[in-house]
Scaffold this motif. Sequence first.
Motif, mmCIF file in Angstrom:
data_model
loop_
_atom_site.group_PDB
_atom_site.id
_atom_site.type_symbol
_atom_site.label_atom_id
_atom_site.label_comp_id
_atom_site.label_asym_id
_atom_site.label_seq_id
_atom_site.Cartn_x
_atom_site.Cartn_y
_atom_site.Cartn_z
ATOM 1 N N MET A 58 5.120 6.403 7.170
ATOM 2 C CA MET A 58 3.700 6.060 7.116
ATOM 3 C C MET A 58 3.024 6.421 8.436
ATOM 4 N N TRP B 271 -2.062 4.359 11.331
ATOM 5 C CA TRP B 271 -3.181 3.568 10.815
ATOM 6 C C TRP B 271 -2.786 2.839 9.537
ATOM 7 N N LEU B 272 -1.904 3.484 8.739
ATOM 8 C CA LEU B 272 -1.491 2.873 7.484
ATOM 9 C C LEU B 272 -0.539 1.705 7.739
ATOM 10 N N LEU C 238 -2.701 -1.094 8.669
ATOM 11 C CA LEU C 238 -3.366 -1.642 7.491
ATOM 12 C C LEU C 238 -2.427 -2.552 6.710
ATOM 13 N N THR D 119 3.860 3.799 -0.864
ATOM 14 C CA THR D 119 2.835 2.982 -0.206
ATOM 15 C C THR D 119 2.366 1.841 -1.091
#
Length: 411
Positions: free
Chosen positions: A47, A50-51, A54, A103
């Motif tokens: 990943m 930023w993910l 999050l 994800t």
Amino acid sequence: MRSRRGRTWPTLSPLLRLLILTQLAFNIGFFAVLPFLAEHLGAAIGMAGWLVGLVLGLRTFSQQGLFVVGGALTDRYGVRPVVLTGCVLRIAGFAWLGYAQQTWSVIGAVLLIGFAAALFSPAVESEVARQAVLWEEAGRGPRTRVLALLTVAGQAGAFLGPLLGALLLSVDFRTVCLAGSGVFVLVLAGHLWLLPQHIPGRERVRVRGGVGDMLRNRRFLAVCCAYGAYLLAYNQLYLALPDEVERAAGSQAPLAWLFALSSLLVVTTQLPVTHWAAGRLDQRRSMAAGLVLISAGFAVVALARPAAWTGVAGLMPAAAFVVLLTLGQMLVAPAARARVPDLTPDGRLGLYTGALSSVSGLIVLAGSAATGSLLDAGLPSWAPWLALAAIPLLATVLLPGRVRAPDPSAG
């Protein structure tokens, strides 16, 4: 002094002992997994940064932000069904996370893990607070001693959990997740056997109407704001402190030692600090003193920043910050939890306990964004730390005075 402290645990009811040990088990299972999640998401699953952020933010929101929901459900259905449901969801969430590779699957697992805590944590914390009041009314001592034991149990779990996770990580991350799930299987089995179907004195109420009254309860909201200021300060262990350690040491390696120092301080000195405070300070003054200590921790770094020390000398202000912040935490957290029952109408303790976390969590969310901007604003190096020192001081002004038990019909 030692003998009086030593009598606290033996005088607790079996239910209180179960709930405090529950907090220990919860944190062992949770912290066996959480410290290793970001690395797993980035390195093993690939990943983007930023993910990963999050995903971690969604987990925090699904937990802290929804505490008020778990608290309201506890008032409506009782402690046992909410705790058991939370354990089942946590078992499923950890098992799911161990096998999640995409994800959407990872996000689903972490949301389930967070919501599980939003169920069982307010249930346990509100009942510990209620039982602590009964313990105090029976003449056994200040309720803060019981709530301090809850803090110690949680911190001990947060200390032991990563050790378990690190040991199992030599196999793989899936094994860590399944071990965390296994801890909650044991918790579920123990509570099916030991947790009473109905706890005497805990009446069930409808969810409807409680939130509006709570939002009009100015004294309670003032405590939430003061508690939120403490949590915002505590969050700087993960935001401002790493930057200071990087500056002083050239890497973030000393962070682990500073975190260990904080945990060790809580486990070894929380009970003596609470015992000392109970003999000299009421709950309001205990919170105020804790906030002042936290402010002093930020001020130490602000004053030392212009000297730009590095190496061991440069880490001393950071260590002083951690010590003062932790001492402040030991005064603020038990006192804040002890105040909530006195500000809560009958039957709404779960809602108000959950709201203490949810409202203060929203303050941390907004305050962390502002703090991040402050750190990146190009100000003199001491300025952000001085601004952070002002926040706990301002929060002391919000603290309400002593109150009598509220009228059930009042907001």
